[in-house]
Design a protein around this motif. Structure first.
Motif, mmCIF file in Angstrom:
data_model
loop_
_atom_site.group_PDB
_atom_site.id
_atom_site.type_symbol
_atom_site.label_atom_id
_atom_site.label_comp_id
_atom_site.label_asym_id
_atom_site.label_seq_id
_atom_site.Cartn_x
_atom_site.Cartn_y
_atom_site.Cartn_z
ATOM 1 N N GLN A 124 0.850 -1.190 0.000
ATOM 2 C CA GLN A 124 0.000 0.000 0.000
ATOM 3 C C GLN A 124 0.890 1.245 0.000
ATOM 4 O O GLN A 124 1.902 1.292 0.690
ATOM 5 C CB GLN A 124 -0.885 -0.004 1.244
ATOM 6 C CG GLN A 124 -1.935 1.060 1.272
ATOM 7 C CD GLN A 124 -2.832 0.925 2.515
ATOM 8 O OE1 GLN A 124 -2.573 0.144 3.420
ATOM 9 N NE2 GLN A 124 -3.879 1.714 2.539
ATOM 10 N N ARG A 167 5.144 7.489 3.034
ATOM 11 C CA ARG A 167 4.759 6.351 3.874
ATOM 12 C C ARG A 167 4.238 5.208 3.008
ATOM 13 O O ARG A 167 3.485 5.442 2.065
ATOM 14 C CB ARG A 167 3.668 6.771 4.859
ATOM 15 C CG ARG A 167 4.060 7.969 5.708
ATOM 16 C CD ARG A 167 2.973 8.431 6.653
ATOM 17 N NE ARG A 167 1.719 8.664 5.966
ATOM 18 C CZ ARG A 167 0.515 8.520 6.526
ATOM 19 N NH1 ARG A 167 0.390 8.170 7.771
ATOM 20 N NH2 ARG A 167 -0.578 8.752 5.825
ATOM 21 N N TRP A 168 4.642 3.994 3.355
ATOM 22 C CA TRP A 168 4.194 2.800 2.649
ATOM 23 C C TRP A 168 3.934 1.690 3.656
ATOM 24 O O TRP A 168 4.523 1.654 4.728
ATOM 25 C CB TRP A 168 5.271 2.281 1.691
ATOM 26 C CG TRP A 168 5.870 3.309 0.810
ATOM 27 C CD1 TRP A 168 5.391 3.737 -0.393
ATOM 28 C CD2 TRP A 168 7.068 4.061 1.045
ATOM 29 N NE1 TRP A 168 6.215 4.698 -0.914
ATOM 30 C CE2 TRP A 168 7.254 4.917 -0.051
ATOM 31 C CE3 TRP A 168 7.995 4.095 2.081
ATOM 32 C CZ2 TRP A 168 8.337 5.775 -0.150
ATOM 33 C CZ3 TRP A 168 9.065 4.964 1.983
ATOM 34 C CH2 TRP A 168 9.213 5.786 0.883
ATOM 35 N N MET A 169 3.091 0.750 3.264
ATOM 36 C CA MET A 169 2.925 -0.493 3.999
ATOM 37 C C MET A 169 3.627 -1.574 3.202
ATOM 38 O O MET A 169 3.558 -1.593 1.959
ATOM 39 C CB MET A 169 1.439 -0.851 4.157
ATOM 40 C CG MET A 169 0.660 0.122 5.020
ATOM 41 S SD MET A 169 1.240 0.244 6.733
ATOM 42 C CE MET A 169 0.866 -1.387 7.347
ATOM 43 N N ARG A 184 4.677 -5.969 3.176
ATOM 44 C CA ARG A 184 4.428 -7.310 3.708
ATOM 45 C C ARG A 184 5.768 -7.982 3.962
ATOM 46 O O ARG A 184 6.682 -7.927 3.133
ATOM 47 C CB ARG A 184 3.599 -8.136 2.715
ATOM 48 C CG ARG A 184 3.231 -9.522 3.269
ATOM 49 C CD ARG A 184 2.367 -10.335 2.322
ATOM 50 N NE ARG A 184 3.073 -10.596 1.067
ATOM 51 C CZ ARG A 184 2.737 -10.106 -0.109
ATOM 52 N NH1 ARG A 184 1.696 -9.319 -0.234
ATOM 53 N NH2 ARG A 184 3.442 -10.401 -1.192
ATOM 54 N N THR A 229 2.306 -7.189 8.180
ATOM 55 C CA THR A 229 2.588 -5.936 7.484
ATOM 56 C C THR A 229 3.121 -4.908 8.480
ATOM 57 O O THR A 229 2.892 -5.015 9.687
ATOM 58 C CB THR A 229 1.337 -5.364 6.794
ATOM 59 O OG1 THR A 229 0.321 -5.148 7.760
ATOM 60 C CG2 THR A 229 0.843 -6.290 5.697
ATOM 61 N N MET A 230 3.814 -3.941 7.946
ATOM 62 C CA MET A 230 4.324 -2.851 8.770
ATOM 63 C C MET A 230 4.488 -1.613 7.904
ATOM 64 O O MET A 230 4.459 -1.693 6.673
ATOM 65 C CB MET A 230 5.654 -3.226 9.421
ATOM 66 C CG MET A 230 6.812 -3.347 8.466
ATOM 67 S SD MET A 230 8.394 -3.587 9.305
ATOM 68 C CE MET A 230 8.545 -2.095 10.245
ATOM 69 N N ALA A 231 4.676 -0.473 8.548
ATOM 70 C CA ALA A 231 4.848 0.796 7.836
ATOM 71 C C ALA A 231 6.324 1.130 7.677
ATOM 72 O O ALA A 231 7.129 0.878 8.576
ATOM 73 C CB ALA A 231 4.146 1.916 8.606
ATOM 74 N N LEU A 250 6.741 0.131 12.896
ATOM 75 C CA LEU A 250 7.134 0.971 11.768
ATOM 76 C C LEU A 250 8.644 1.097 11.745
ATOM 77 O O LEU A 250 9.310 1.018 12.769
ATOM 78 C CB LEU A 250 6.450 2.338 11.819
ATOM 79 C CG LEU A 250 6.727 3.270 12.999
ATOM 80 C CD1 LEU A 250 7.887 4.195 12.700
ATOM 81 C CD2 LEU A 250 5.480 4.084 13.282
#
Length: 134
Positions: A49, A62-64, A66, A72-74, A107
């Motif tokens: 994302q 900012r991105w998400m 996998r 998932t994390m930022a 994050l």
């Protein structure tokens, strides 16, 4: 600042030494242990994302992503510390920075050089290009 890196793995210069980063096992372990880590590196993270830029205070992309365990994390990148990172969903990235276990999940932050030299320089590596370092 950009540096083109020619390697099958991420090549990071840290205190004059080079290290290869090809997986996210240390990051996944730290997250499972709910640990904040001053500097950690991970590879083979898949962008899932693209979040809107944070424009309050200093600008951040900012991105998400996998991880290998499907969590998932930022990733949070201070975009005034280097060139914008042109990521797209589905791309594989590597990064080094500070892991923060926040209320909304983990994050990875400080993905850029530290202008005051108090911590290792962070980075993002995507599509053969190294972002955020000196």
């Amino acid at each position: 600042m950009l540096k083109t890196v020619i390697a099958a793995f991420v090549l990071l210069s840290c205190s004059g030494a080079f290290a290869l980063v090809s997986n996210d096992s240390d990051l996944v372990q730290a997250i499972h242990q709910d640990q904040n880590v001053n500097f950690i590196e991970a590879g083979n993270m898949v962008v899932t994302q693209i979040l809107p830029d944070d424009t309050v205070g200093l600008p951040h992309q900012r991105w998400m992503v996998r991880l290998s365990d499907n969590s998932t994390m930022a990733l949070i990148y201070n975009s005034d510390m280097g060139d914008r990172v042109p990521l797209q969903i589905g791309e594989t990235v590597a990064a080094g920075g500070q892991l923060i276990m926040g209320e909304q999940g983990p994050l990875l932050h400080w993905l850029h050089a530290d202008p005051k030299g108090r911590r290792p320089d962070g980075y993002i590596y995507a599509n053969g290009v190294y972002y955020g370092g000196k």
